[in-house]
Scaffold this active site. Structure first.
Site, PDB file in Angstrom:
ATOM      1  CB  CYS A 104      -0.971  -0.061   1.248  1.00  0.00           C
ATOM      2  SG  CYS A 104      -2.357  -1.125   1.116  1.00  0.00           S
ATOM      3  CB  ILE A 105       3.779   2.056   1.632  1.00  0.00           C
ATOM      4  CG1 ILE A 105       3.296   2.120   2.645  1.00  0.00           C
ATOM      5  CG2 ILE A 105       5.166   3.257   1.452  1.00  0.00           C
ATOM      6  CD1 ILE A 105       2.556   3.367   2.804  1.00  0.00           C
TER       7      ILE A 105
END
Lengths: 105, 155
Positions: A104-105
């Site tokens: 997600c990063i």
């Protein structure tokens, strides 16, 4: 899963176009994949990122995050987004023939 | 309606660790997918872009049932710092940066950072109190103009 043809060779890709088997990838395929994602010409800076993606994948079994790219690839986050405007981690992974990063990063 | 999202404008209105991170992760994730992103910091969310405060963002340990911590324990001195430290370490392991670095990174992705004028006035701040990545202090009306044609996410 489906097939795609790059540099005259048929390779297996997932529904989003990411290579299923990174071993099937060769340097000659990169410009054709890049053209598909809207990157007209691969410069030396693009190649620096692509080589780094391949290296990271071979070392760790996964593509790096943008944060890692920015810190260790020698290309800053700002420049990464200039080179790959539609998302560096995702686009560079696709052009480098490695699986889609799932973080997600 | 188009079948893909082209632009998001994310409002961050809370100043706690758990109030700030979700919006930052959503903004960074949008840019990673090639989606245009703006961040609008309002009310206590301004602490995230405040030069001297954004290094000291704390998790709220009182009135936060998600922590599964007895209410009275949550109020003990230092509890908030300890829990923040614990969570920050876990996040670092997942490659989620500390707030100051994360904001710099999000700005470098090409996302726009904006401060809410009403809140800046309310707290008696000016642009010099904010981190250099903040592009402008804007009104609600200007925010809506900026967000036009995209999705608005309130956090």
């Amino acid at each position: 899963m489906s097939d795609a043809t790059y540099a005259g060779r048929t390779v297996a890709v997932d529904p989003e176009g990411f290579f299923v088997d990174p071993e099937q990838w060769t340097d000659e395929m990169a410009p054709e994949i890049a053209a598909e994602v809207g990157i007209g010409e691969l410069t030396d800076r693009h190649w620096q990122v692509i080589k780094f993606m391949r290296h990271e994948y071979e070392q760790r079994g996964a593509g790096p995050t943008v944060r890692v790219l920015g810190r260790t690839s020698g290309v800053s986050i700002k420049e990464l987004y200039e080179l790959f405007p539609k998302g560096p981690a995702k686009l560079a992974a696709r052009i480098a023939g490695i699986p889609k990063p799932r973080g997600c990063i | 309606m188009p079948d893909s999202i082209e632009k998001v404008s994310i409002i961050i209105s809370k100043g706690s660790f758990d109030g700030i991170y979700p919006g930052l992760i959503m903004a960074n994730g949008a840019r990673a997918e090639g989606i245009d992103a703006n961040l609008f910091f309002t009310f206590f969310g301004l602490d995230a872009i405040h030069r001297s405060r954004h290094e000291h963002i704390k998790l709220s340990t009182v009135g936060n049932p998600g922590l599964h911590l007895a209410t009275m324990l949550g109020g003990l001195p230092g509890m908030s710092s300890v829990m923040t430290h614990y969570l920050a370490n876990k996040m670092e392991a997942l490659d989620i940066p500390p707030v100051p670095e994360f904001l710099e990174m999000i700005s470098d992705t090409g996302a726009g950072l904006y401060a809410c004028k009403a809140s800046v006035d309310l707290f008696g701040l000016d642009k010099s109190d904010l981190i250099p990545q903040v592009l402008d202090i804007i009104t609600v009306g200007e925010f809506y103009a900026l967000a036009a044609g995209g999705q608005i996410i309130f956090t």
